[in-house]
Design an enzyme around this catalytic site. Structure first.
Site, PDB file in Angstrom:
ATOM      1  N   GLU A 235      -2.320  -6.980   7.267  1.00 46.88           N
ATOM      2  CA  GLU A 235      -1.124  -6.593   8.006  1.00 46.88           C
ATOM      3  C   GLU A 235      -0.927  -7.512   9.204  1.00 46.88           C
ATOM      4  OE1 GLU A 235       1.859  -5.521   8.340  1.00 46.88           O
ATOM      5  OE2 GLU A 235       1.474  -3.388   7.980  1.00 46.88           O
TER       6      GLU A 235
ATOM      7  N   HIS B  30       0.829  -1.210   0.000  1.00 47.65           N
ATOM      8  CA  HIS B  30       0.000   0.000   0.000  1.00 47.65           C
ATOM      9  C   HIS B  30       0.863   1.260   0.000  1.00 47.65           C
ATOM     10  CE1 HIS B  30       0.987   0.850   4.216  1.00 47.65           C
ATOM     11  NE2 HIS B  30       0.870  -0.447   4.423  1.00 47.65           N
TER      12      HIS B  30
END
Length: 225
Positions: free
Chosen positions: A92, A12
């Site tokens: 994550e 990201h």
């Protein structure tokens, strides 16, 4: 189709937490957005991804985190996308729920001493936990690739540690080698390119210390006999 011609992975873009870690104690990690710079980084990365796709379709697997979805949106792949699948196993590493920055900083120091792969954050995950769920995700990929109508390309929109662990699992890197690797930068791309029956990684991860994929704990500089 048995396997895609390339597996593209992108981290990201810059998130609000990359510039202000205090945001963790007032906003859930999965709701942390990109910054304006992060959106711009993802747009630029989208140009590279479109060049790599060269007009071919891609199936996308995206982490459920807001910053991953915003990155995918900014890539602007348009009608090149065959399907988008939210994939929680690409999320994550879990560190805690609402994180206390000073406590996390202390734990990061412990992790640096203990090792990134095995250290488990309190109320969170270790790198080895992420490795296990990435391994499970790969089994799903293999089943999807067995479908005759699967797109010729795969794109994973995910997180830095997850990208390193995906490659560790794919290429059978040792734990010691994984420990030597740095995360890719925000909106950085790594691609597994099909070369006959095997894949090669187009760009190596930067290393903070020297190691090779076959190194084991026996090769660690602080190994004590």
């Amino acid at each position: 189709m048995s396997a895609p011609r390339q597996i593209i992975m992108i981290r990201h873009g810059q998130s609000a937490a990359n510039v202000d870690q205090t945001i963790y104690n007032r906003l859930p990690d999965y709701r942390i957005p990109l910054t304006e710079l992060g959106v711009a980084q993802a747009r630029e990365a989208g140009e590279q991804v479109r060049r790599q796709l060269d007009g071919q379709k891609v199936r996308v697997y995206v982490s459920p985190y807001l910053r991953a979805y915003q990155t995918l949106e900014a890539l602007n792949l348009g009608d090149l996308v065959e399907t988008i699948m939210e994939e929680p196993r690409l999320r994550e590493q879990d560190w805690a729920n609402f994180q206390n920055p000073s406590e996390i900083a202390d734990q990061k120091e412990l992790r640096n001493a203990y090792g990134h792969f095995f250290y488990r954050f309190r109320e969170g995950e270790s790198g080895s936990d992420v490795y296990d769920r990435v391994s499970s995700f790969m089994e799903t990929l293999y089943r999807h690739w067995a479908r005759p109508d699967y797109a010729p390309n795969t794109l994973l929109v995910t997180h830095g540690l997850t990208m390193r662990l995906f490659c560790m699992r794919w290429f059978h890197w040792s734990v010691e080698y994984f420990e030597s690797l740095n995360n890719p930068g925000n909106a950085d791309i790594r691609t597994l390119l099909k070369d006959g029956p095997r894949y090669t990684l187009d760009t190596a991860f930067e290393q903070w210390t020297a190691a090779v994929p076959t190194n084991t704990v026996l090769d660690a500089p602080d190994h004590i006999w």
